[in-house]
Design a protein around this motif. Structure first.
Motif, PDB file in Angstrom:
ATOM      1  N   ALA A  19       0.828  -1.209   0.000  1.00 18.23           N
ATOM      2  CA  ALA A  19       0.000   0.000   0.000  1.00 18.23           C
ATOM      3  C   ALA A  19       0.861   1.258   0.000  1.00 18.23           C
ATOM      4  O   ALA A  19       0.560   2.226  -0.714  1.00 18.23           O
ATOM      5  CB  ALA A  19      -0.932  -0.009   1.207  1.00 18.23           C
ATOM      6  N   ALA A  20       1.942   1.267   0.769  1.00 16.22           N
ATOM      7  CA  ALA A  20       2.832   2.432   0.803  1.00 16.22           C
ATOM      8  C   ALA A  20       3.504   2.632  -0.541  1.00 16.22           C
ATOM      9  O   ALA A  20       3.657   3.773  -1.011  1.00 16.22           O
ATOM     10  CB  ALA A  20       3.880   2.269   1.901  1.00 16.22           C
ATOM     11  N   TYR A  23       0.836   3.980  -2.935  1.00 18.28           N
ATOM     12  CA  TYR A  23       0.532   5.359  -2.593  1.00 18.28           C
ATOM     13  C   TYR A  23       1.641   6.296  -3.056  1.00 18.28           C
ATOM     14  O   TYR A  23       1.381   7.365  -3.596  1.00 18.28           O
ATOM     15  CB  TYR A  23       0.327   5.488  -1.077  1.00 18.28           C
ATOM     16  CG  TYR A  23       0.140   6.917  -0.615  1.00 18.28           C
ATOM     17  CD1 TYR A  23      -1.098   7.532  -0.723  1.00 18.28           C
ATOM     18  CD2 TYR A  23       1.205   7.654  -0.091  1.00 18.28           C
ATOM     19  CE1 TYR A  23      -1.284   8.837  -0.313  1.00 18.28           C
ATOM     20  CE2 TYR A  23       1.033   8.954   0.320  1.00 18.28           C
ATOM     21  CZ  TYR A  23      -0.207   9.544   0.208  1.00 18.28           C
ATOM     22  OH  TYR A  23      -0.383  10.841   0.604  1.00 18.28           O
ATOM     23  N   SER A  24       2.881   5.881  -2.859  1.00 18.18           N
ATOM     24  CA  SER A  24       3.991   6.761  -3.226  1.00 18.18           C
ATOM     25  C   SER A  24       4.125   6.907  -4.729  1.00 18.18           C
ATOM     26  O   SER A  24       4.592   7.940  -5.211  1.00 18.18           O
ATOM     27  CB  SER A  24       5.293   6.232  -2.631  1.00 18.18           C
ATOM     28  OG  SER A  24       5.662   5.033  -3.279  1.00 18.18           O
ATOM     29  N   ILE A  27      -0.030   8.587  -5.930  1.00 16.01           N
ATOM     30  CA  ILE A  27      -0.516   9.841  -5.356  1.00 16.01           C
ATOM     31  C   ILE A  27       0.621  10.812  -5.033  1.00 16.01           C
ATOM     32  O   ILE A  27       0.571  11.982  -5.397  1.00 16.01           O
ATOM     33  CB  ILE A  27      -1.363   9.559  -4.095  1.00 16.01           C
ATOM     34  CG1 ILE A  27      -2.604   8.763  -4.513  1.00 16.01           C
ATOM     35  CG2 ILE A  27      -1.756  10.840  -3.389  1.00 16.01           C
ATOM     36  CD1 ILE A  27      -3.455   8.282  -3.384  1.00 16.01           C
ATOM     37  N   ALA A  28       1.657  10.342  -4.358  1.00 14.63           N
ATOM     38  CA  ALA A  28       2.703  11.251  -3.878  1.00 14.63           C
ATOM     39  C   ALA A  28       3.823  11.474  -4.885  1.00 14.63           C
ATOM     40  O   ALA A  28       4.600  12.403  -4.735  1.00 14.63           O
ATOM     41  CB  ALA A  28       3.294  10.718  -2.582  1.00 14.63           C
ATOM     42  N   GLY A  34       8.634   5.289  -1.332  1.00 12.39           N
ATOM     43  CA  GLY A  34       7.732   4.141  -1.245  1.00 12.39           C
ATOM     44  C   GLY A  34       8.471   2.820  -1.322  1.00 12.39           C
ATOM     45  O   GLY A  34       8.117   1.858  -0.627  1.00 12.39           O
TER      46      GLY A  34
END
Length: 121
Positions: A19-20, A23-24, A27-28, A34
């Motif tokens: 998930a990290a 997400y990285s 989204i980020a 990540g």
């Protein structure tokens, strides 16, 4: 075969790493960060699954991951300082510390309970 609880804990860490990483990237827009979090959570998942991570193994893994992260993010001087802090913390709280404290305990707790002979006086 590891217990069912250790399997669940390892699965949670693997899912957190995935998930990290997603997400990285999505989204980020920080894929390196990540990747670092995903790698660290997979190492923790491996320790949780096998259940045989000694204090020295965890300390060495933390130092190596910190230095590798510092190399890839071009923050090597800060990573070296962080690795030294990890090493010194492990040494000061270990069994061979200069404080002669038991493992992971710098200030031992002394019992203040009275015995039966003290109460009778």
């Amino acid at each position: 075969m590891p217990s069912l609880k250790r399997i669940h804990i390892a699965a949670v860490f693997v899912l957190f790493g995935i998930a990290a990483l997603l997400y990285s990237m999505v989204i980020a827009y920080e894929p390196l960060l990540g990747t670092g979090v995903a790698f660290a959570s997979s190492v923790v998942a491996a320790f949780a699954y096998h259940g045989d991570a000694t204090r020295q193994t965890v300390t060495r893994a933390t130092i190596i991951v910190t230095l590798i992260y510092g190399v890839f993010t071009l923050q090597l001087p800060i990573a070296v300082i962080a690795a030294c802090v990890v090493y010194l913390t492990a040494w000061l709280t270990g069994s061979d510390s200069p404080f002669n404290a038991p493992d992971t305990q710098i200030f031992p707790v002394e019992s203040t309970a009275t015995t039966e002979s003290d109460r009778s006086e």
